[in-house]
Design a protein around this motif. Structure first.
Motif, PDB file in Angstrom:
ATOM      1  N   VAL A 112     -51.003  25.078  28.144  1.00 49.32           N
ATOM      2  CA  VAL A 112     -49.936  24.443  28.945  1.00 49.32           C
ATOM      3  C   VAL A 112     -49.417  25.449  29.965  1.00 49.32           C
ATOM      4  CG1 VAL A 112     -47.600  23.516  28.852  1.00 49.32           C
ATOM      5  CG2 VAL A 112     -49.303  22.799  27.154  1.00 49.32           C
ATOM      6  N   LYS A 113     -49.308  24.998  31.216  1.00 47.87           N
ATOM      7  CA  LYS A 113     -48.968  25.921  32.306  1.00 47.87           C
ATOM      8  C   LYS A 113     -47.673  25.527  33.010  1.00 47.87           C
ATOM      9  CE  LYS A 113     -53.686  27.316  33.213  1.00 47.87           C
ATOM     10  NZ  LYS A 113     -54.147  26.663  31.953  1.00 47.87           N
ATOM     11  N   LYS A 114     -46.905  26.534  33.381  1.00 45.02           N
ATOM     12  CA  LYS A 114     -45.629  26.306  34.057  1.00 45.02           C
ATOM     13  C   LYS A 114     -45.799  25.480  35.326  1.00 45.02           C
ATOM     14  CE  LYS A 114     -41.643  28.748  36.036  1.00 45.02           C
ATOM     15  NZ  LYS A 114     -41.060  30.042  36.420  1.00 45.02           N
ATOM     16  N   TRP A 134     -44.697  23.036  25.207  1.00 46.15           N
ATOM     17  CA  TRP A 134     -44.765  23.916  26.384  1.00 46.15           C
ATOM     18  C   TRP A 134     -45.239  25.320  26.022  1.00 46.15           C
ATOM     19  CZ3 TRP A 134     -41.923  28.368  27.094  1.00 46.15           C
ATOM     20  CH2 TRP A 134     -40.839  28.578  26.221  1.00 46.15           C
ATOM     21  N   ARG A 135     -45.186  25.676  24.731  1.00 52.47           N
ATOM     22  CA  ARG A 135     -45.647  27.009  24.318  1.00 52.47           C
ATOM     23  C   ARG A 135     -47.139  27.027  23.992  1.00 52.47           C
ATOM     24  NH1 ARG A 135     -42.429  29.653  19.688  1.00 52.47           N
ATOM     25  NH2 ARG A 135     -43.463  31.511  20.569  1.00 52.47           N
ATOM     26  N   TYR A 136     -47.764  25.877  23.979  1.00 52.38           N
ATOM     27  CA  TYR A 136     -49.185  25.807  23.614  1.00 52.38           C
ATOM     28  C   TYR A 136     -50.017  26.538  24.679  1.00 52.38           C
ATOM     29  CZ  TYR A 136     -53.070  23.668  21.051  1.00 52.38           C
ATOM     30  OH  TYR A 136     -54.176  23.449  20.273  1.00 52.38           O
ATOM     31  N   PRO A 137     -51.056  27.253  24.258  1.00 51.56           N
ATOM     32  CA  PRO A 137     -51.777  28.145  25.185  1.00 51.56           C
ATOM     33  C   PRO A 137     -52.241  27.493  26.485  1.00 51.56           C
ATOM     34  CG  PRO A 137     -52.470  28.555  22.927  1.00 51.56           C
ATOM     35  CD  PRO A 137     -51.533  27.378  22.873  1.00 51.56           C
ATOM     36  N   PRO A 194     -39.550  27.401  17.095  1.00 56.35           N
ATOM     37  CA  PRO A 194     -38.470  28.289  16.647  1.00 56.35           C
ATOM     38  C   PRO A 194     -37.567  27.520  15.683  1.00 56.35           C
ATOM     39  CG  PRO A 194     -38.575  28.160  19.060  1.00 56.35           C
ATOM     40  CD  PRO A 194     -39.470  27.094  18.520  1.00 56.35           C
ATOM     41  N   LEU A 240     -45.549  21.569  35.218  1.00 58.75           N
ATOM     42  CA  LEU A 240     -44.376  20.867  34.695  1.00 58.75           C
ATOM     43  C   LEU A 240     -43.932  19.723  35.604  1.00 58.75           C
ATOM     44  CD1 LEU A 240     -42.078  23.796  33.479  1.00 58.75           C
ATOM     45  CD2 LEU A 240     -43.260  22.104  32.057  1.00 58.75           C
ATOM     46  N   GLU A 270     -32.207  26.256  25.442  1.00 61.09           N
ATOM     47  CA  GLU A 270     -33.083  27.228  26.111  1.00 61.09           C
ATOM     48  C   GLU A 270     -34.535  27.165  25.629  1.00 61.09           C
ATOM     49  OE1 GLU A 270     -31.442  31.180  25.878  1.00 61.09           O
ATOM     50  OE2 GLU A 270     -30.498  30.856  27.840  1.00 61.09           O
ATOM     51  N   GLN A 271     -34.738  26.523  24.478  1.00 57.45           N
ATOM     52  CA  GLN A 271     -36.083  26.530  23.892  1.00 57.45           C
ATOM     53  C   GLN A 271     -36.854  25.243  24.147  1.00 57.45           C
ATOM     54  OE1 GLN A 271     -34.659  27.248  19.975  1.00 57.45           O
ATOM     55  NE2 GLN A 271     -34.704  29.481  20.219  1.00 57.45           N
ATOM     56  N   HIS A 272     -36.251  24.379  24.896  1.00 61.64           N
ATOM     57  CA  HIS A 272     -36.741  23.017  25.006  1.00 61.64           C
ATOM     58  C   HIS A 272     -37.064  22.703  26.466  1.00 61.64           C
ATOM     59  CE1 HIS A 272     -36.030  18.973  22.798  1.00 61.64           C
ATOM     60  NE2 HIS A 272     -37.158  18.990  23.452  1.00 61.64           N
ATOM     61  N   SER A 273     -38.182  22.011  26.712  1.00 63.92           N
ATOM     62  CA  SER A 273     -38.494  21.581  28.079  1.00 63.92           C
ATOM     63  C   SER A 273     -37.922  20.175  28.289  1.00 63.92           C
ATOM     64  CB  SER A 273     -40.012  21.540  28.265  1.00 63.92           C
ATOM     65  OG  SER A 273     -40.318  20.858  29.451  1.00 63.92           O
ATOM     66  N   THR A 274     -36.853  20.066  29.070  1.00 65.18           N
ATOM     67  CA  THR A 274     -36.231  18.748  29.251  1.00 65.18           C
ATOM     68  C   THR A 274     -36.311  18.245  30.682  1.00 65.18           C
ATOM     69  OG1 THR A 274     -34.088  19.748  29.684  1.00 65.18           O
ATOM     70  CG2 THR A 274     -34.566  19.134  27.396  1.00 65.18           C
TER      71      THR A 274
END
Lengths: 446, 446
Positions: free
Chosen positions: A27-29, A22-25, A296, A32, A69-73
């Motif tokens: 990839v867009k919110k 999800w942090r890759y450039p 992270p 999701l 908090e760092q994970h897209s679930t």
């Protein structure tokens, strides 16, 4: 087409298989939980002539993970997403992971039958069990079920589902408008299942699926999982790091089939593969580095802890793995835990190096290189009895799938290893699997 | 638009609401489980600017009915069909009947959230309970659950679902790619529900639905049902034969809302209506006669038995109803049984006459005539506090829905009673319902 053909699944995990995708450039919110975006990915896979899209699943948000908090679930639920995709695609198979642990066979058998009718015979079921206390707590349980009980329940669950799919024979619906006979009751059956886990009378309230049964997929690589697969699976989705491991597994499972009256070709073994494709090897390496840099430390340690079934958050990240409890004491995915331990030992990796190795593929095989190099590596396993095909796990969407379809698929096609057009219209036809006979239909003597 | 507008549902029961619809000349076997056909019906309803399509459901094939062979009971499962329809429509609401009796709140809440995201905010949930021994036997029970227990479970089930939908606040997903913060844990909540029927920790593994909650629809007209509706329903789908009955119900339910802090407009009462439309009254009457002639006697008696909750198969079909047990002893749909009894008594009907009266509408109001006459009758109820709209139950598909959309909708539009274009994009917007606040979000002091 005479030459044996690869089977390919597009493992659709949005926004990607890499743990920090999800942090890759690119990839867009807004993508999701965006059906239009998911649809574009399925259409890309269909353009690439993939046998199927494949959806993972689980009934938790991973809330108790240190790295929540760092994970897209968050994600679409498989039946709803696959049904939407069925409506906008025409050929590609639609495989959903659905657990047998916190569901009822009547409800699940019915939804798969409905999806199979809706899609014209393109449904597949990846049968899994649900482990973990967080899942148990979402369904009224204070303790998680034991590994052996989960498998026992799963086996009976699938048997009940097959009976329900067979409860309407293929010619049960007469539709004689003149004589007011809709169905022939002789060809609709109560299943009257009475087992240890389930008591189900039936019949189902939907006609037999187009494919007879949806294609049955399994993922377990434990001893119990292999035996169950040899008896009932039609596709195995599995994880191996080396050719030798994969070959041993392939031989082992296929050799168990004969005693169940099954031919080895009735089961397709499709390991997961995490491809990082570049036009040059340097481009591919740069992508890999860029992805690794997005992890992270706490997320990496958390993911590794989950894969091992052991909490590593107290240990120095640049030190070695500590002494771990025996794999038999893990009430998670035992085979995955063993695989990761083996990898650490074989290559003498620190915790950080180890989580970096699994952060994309999560224990599956990582392949990196040019389209030719990727094709070489797939071909090697395919031609040496390690795999009948692969479940492709792109690091990120849409880029990772686009790369595979634009660059690797044409190379596989040039080599005559993969179809250039769908030959049939059902998932069984794509995979070369027979439509199962109905267990309740009277056999006609010849 | 200043004038109060009708709300309309297209009750999509294939091949039609008439009990023998499948025998109607234009009904085809190949359309029974045909997504393309279902899609065409949804598109017709969307062309007609309906607020929603509405799917009934139940977990049995009616196998133990005396008339099983004469009845079409196979159908798509609602989540799968609605998700498919979501992908090929753009405005119309998608309401599915899903039972609280043999399901888990986590699974159901999740699927509705997924459908709501998939459709851009068009999901609705018709909350029902499952009665009957045939249903119980499909889920491991030897006895059917009691009416009171089913309602108690249903109420808690919906409360748990709402907590789960609220478990992610609307702004919980931060998606801060730079600082590796996907979600704000302060805004994601374990619900820790501990009740009589359910123990669920949460959170859900999908973001809060686009609409906050899907629109909550209920159908019960019993005392318990009315109270539950006044507290939690946003749409009531109900069945009344006369203006007076409908007005009394409308007044009764709306007057109960104040004590729950709700305004009467927050609940839309939409009785079912079974329309037989003709260009002339003679054409409509001929259609009605043609439909009645399709009902085999045993099917009519079976349907009537089911609606009354009493087996009538031993009684002379041209005689009156026998003495029946008190409605309180029926463990089925009590209000429906009472309604059918009242109808028989009011009009002094034989068993045959009675089943002919309910064979199409199944207890709902039958309206027959020209488009003007149909519109008159809808308008009368709408303008006299008997209804906020109607759930339209076409006798057969596609003809019955086509007639309504081609002939009746334009007449309603001419009268200024119904929209000529969708004003919003979510089902809540169509119905004029507010998006609910999140029960876990901290209130900001003003």
């Amino acid at each position: 087409m005479s030459k044996r053909q690869l089977r390919l699944g597009a493992f659709l995990m949005l926004p990607g298989h890499h743990v920090a995708a999800w942090r890759y450039p690119n990839v867009k919110k807004e993508n999701l939980l965006n059906f239009e975006f998911a649809k574009q990915q399925a259409l890309t896979a269909e353009r690439g002539k993939f046998d199927m899209v494949f959806l993972a699943d689980g009934p938790t948000a991973g809330y108790r993970s240190h790295a929540f908090e760092q994970h897209s679930t968050i994600r679409f639920e498989p039946f709803t997403l696959l049904s939407g995709l069925a409506a906008v695609t025409s050929k590609i198979g639609l495989v959903g992971t659905v657990s047998t642990t916190y569901n009822e066979p009547f409800n699940v058998a019915r939804k798969f039958a409905s999806l199979d009718h809706l899609s014209g015979g393109r449904a597949g079921w990846n049968v899994v069990t649900s482990h973990g206390i967080e899942a148990a707590n979402n369904f009224g349980y204070k303790e998680e079920p034991l590994h052996a009980e989960r498998y026992e329940r799963a086996e009976e669950f699938v048997d009940v589902a097959k009976k329900l799919w067979d409860s309407w024979e293929d010619d049960a619906i007469v539709f004689d408008q003149e004589h007011a006979k809709f169905a022939d009751k002789e060809k609709v059956h109560e299943i009257r299942h009475e087992g240890k886990w389930f008591s189900v009378t039936g019949p189902l309230n939907i006609a037999r699926p187009v494919q007879g049964y949806p294609v049955i997929v399994q993922a377990g690589s434990s001893e119990a999982g292999k035996e169950l697969a040899a008896r009932t699976a039609e596709v195995i989705f599995t994880a191996w790091q080396t050719l030798e491991e994969a070959q041993a597994f392939y031989r082992d499972v296929k050799s168990r089939m004969d005693k169940y009256g099954r031919h080895p070709d009735e089961l397709k073994i499709m390991p997961g593969v995490y491809p990082i494709v570049g036009r040059t090897i340097e481009e591919a390496e740069a992508k890999r580095r860029k992805l690794l840099d997005l992890i992270p430390e706490s997320l990496g340690v958390s993911l590794l802890s989950q894969q091992l079934g052991v909490d590593l958050s107290g240990y120095p990240v640049d030190g070695p793995l500590p002494e771990l409890p025996d794999v038999s004491e893990i009430n998670g995915i035992k085979s995955r835990s063993q695989l990761v331990r083996d990898l650490a030992e074989r290559e003498n990796l620190t915790i950080r190096q180890l989580y970096q190795r699994i952060a994309g593929a999560r224990g599956h095989r990582e392949i990196i290189g040019t389209p030719e190099q990727i094709a070489d590596q797939l071909q090697e396993w395919f031609e040496n009895e390690a795999a009948d095909g692969f479940n492709i796990m792109p690091p990120t969407y849409p880029d990772g799938l686009d790369d595979f379809v634009e660059l690797v698929i044409p190379e596989l096609q040039r080599r005559g290893l993969f179809r250039t057009e769908y030959e049939g219209s059902t998932l069984r036809e794509h995979l070369g699997l027979e439509r199962p006979a109905n267990q309740f239909a009277k056999k006609t003597l010849v």
